[in-house]
Design a protein around this motif. Structure first.
Motif, PDB file in Angstrom:
ATOM      1  N   TRP A  41      -7.164 -54.412 -11.894  1.00 22.78           N
ATOM      2  CA  TRP A  41      -6.798 -53.928 -10.584  1.00 22.78           C
ATOM      3  C   TRP A  41      -7.597 -54.700  -9.515  1.00 22.78           C
ATOM      4  O   TRP A  41      -6.945 -54.868  -8.346  1.00 22.78           O
ATOM      5  N   ILE A  42      -8.612 -55.123  -9.874  1.00 20.67           N
ATOM      6  CA  ILE A  42      -9.405 -56.084  -8.769  1.00 20.67           C
ATOM      7  C   ILE A  42      -8.745 -57.342  -8.429  1.00 20.67           C
ATOM      8  O   ILE A  42      -8.552 -57.899  -7.512  1.00 20.67           O
ATOM      9  N   TYR A  59      -5.443 -57.870  -8.891  1.00 24.18           N
ATOM     10  CA  TYR A  59      -4.094 -57.520  -7.959  1.00 24.18           C
ATOM     11  C   TYR A  59      -4.392 -57.347  -6.742  1.00 24.18           C
ATOM     12  O   TYR A  59      -3.924 -57.778  -5.971  1.00 24.18           O
ATOM     13  N   THR A  60      -5.480 -56.709  -6.444  1.00 19.18           N
ATOM     14  CA  THR A  60      -5.788 -56.412  -5.008  1.00 19.18           C
ATOM     15  C   THR A  60      -6.293 -57.254  -3.929  1.00 19.18           C
ATOM     16  O   THR A  60      -5.951 -57.556  -2.969  1.00 19.18           O
ATOM     17  N   SER A  61      -7.009 -58.205  -4.855  1.00 14.35           N
ATOM     18  CA  SER A  61      -7.518 -59.438  -4.271  1.00 14.35           C
ATOM     19  C   SER A  61      -6.578 -60.485  -3.920  1.00 14.35           C
ATOM     20  O   SER A  61      -6.908 -61.305  -3.115  1.00 14.35           O
ATOM     21  N   LYS A  97      -1.853 -58.694  -3.790  1.00 16.28           N
ATOM     22  CA  LYS A  97      -1.357 -57.562  -3.279  1.00 16.28           C
ATOM     23  C   LYS A  97      -0.425 -57.971  -2.110  1.00 16.28           C
ATOM     24  O   LYS A  97       0.385 -57.129  -1.632  1.00 16.28           O
ATOM     25  N   GLU A  98      -0.540 -58.783  -1.418  1.00 13.09           N
ATOM     26  CA  GLU A  98      -0.060 -59.304  -0.166  1.00 13.09           C
ATOM     27  C   GLU A  98       1.516 -59.760  -0.483  1.00 13.09           C
ATOM     28  O   GLU A  98       2.291 -59.908   0.467  1.00 13.09           O
ATOM     29  N   GLY A 112       4.822 -55.284  -6.638  1.00 10.84           N
ATOM     30  CA  GLY A 112       4.717 -54.167  -7.416  1.00 10.84           C
ATOM     31  C   GLY A 112       5.844 -53.783  -8.305  1.00 10.84           C
ATOM     32  O   GLY A 112       5.635 -53.340  -9.485  1.00 10.84           O
TER      33      GLY A 112
END
Length: 197
Positions: free
Chosen positions: A18-19, A21-23, A26-27, A32
């Motif tokens: 998750w870290i 992916y989000t860091s 994600k942009e 997704g």
């Protein structure tokens, strides 16, 4: 205390993807949907691998090391290469290669580690086995991402195909067979040591 142990193991297993992916990822707008698509592709390749293994690899009654059986298992494991190859058929960037590798690692953790961690880590007795399983999930993230990037580079850079093919063959064929052979060699020594005690 048991609840804290379960939460710790689950966090150690599922928070690092998750870290990442989000860091990092994600942009990207299509991230997704592509991640879910890659997760289903991983599950499908593993299902086909299990079916092929159950169909074509005979089960041995003894603990003998059979080289032909190990070659068949290694050949079936090339299904991962084909799955990644089909995912990279369209033009993908290096960020998407990392996302696909991360999705494969996360799907592996969901399918192989979630239920054992939830059930076994709730036992009354603390075991390092569950923490080791969670750490193996983090190592799996690194190996799946690097493998996906290797396949992506193999497809995009024809000049490097020979070198990358050697790495893939070593990782999928030679390393598993040598590892299983070494484990097989150690088994009789462990049995003799157990009988002596």
């Amino acid at each position: 205390m048991t609840l804290l142990h379960v939460l710790n193991c689950l966090a150690l297993t599922f928070v690092p993807p998750w870290i990442i992916y989000t860091s990092i990822l994600k942009e990207h707008a299509d991230g997704g949907r592509l991640g879910v698509h890659a997760g289903f592709a991983y599950a499908l390749t593993q299902l086909l691998g299990m079916i092929l293994t159950a169909t074509f690899v005979p089960s041995l009654e003894s603990d003998a090391f059979d080289l032909s059986q190990e070659f068949m298992k290694a050949f079936i494991s090339l299904g991962d290469v084909l799955g990644l190859y089909f995912l990279f058929q369209t033009k993908r960037t290096s960020h998407m290669a990392v996302l696909i590798g991360l999705s494969w690692a996360t799907t592996e953790s969901l399918l192989r580690r979630l239920i054992p961690l939830c059930i076994e880590a709730r036992s009354m007795q603390f075991s390092w086995k569950h923490t080791q399983t969670s750490l193996q999930a983090n190592i799996s993230i690194c190996t799946h991402i690097s493998f996906a990037v290797l396949i992506w580079i193999w497809m995009r850079r024809p000049a490097l195909r020979k070198n990358i093919s050697i790495i893939i063959v070593a990782q999928r064929f030679i390393f598993p067979i040598v590892t299983r052979f070494l484990v097989h060699l150690d088994m009789p020594a462990a049995a003799v040591a157990a009988e002596a005690a």
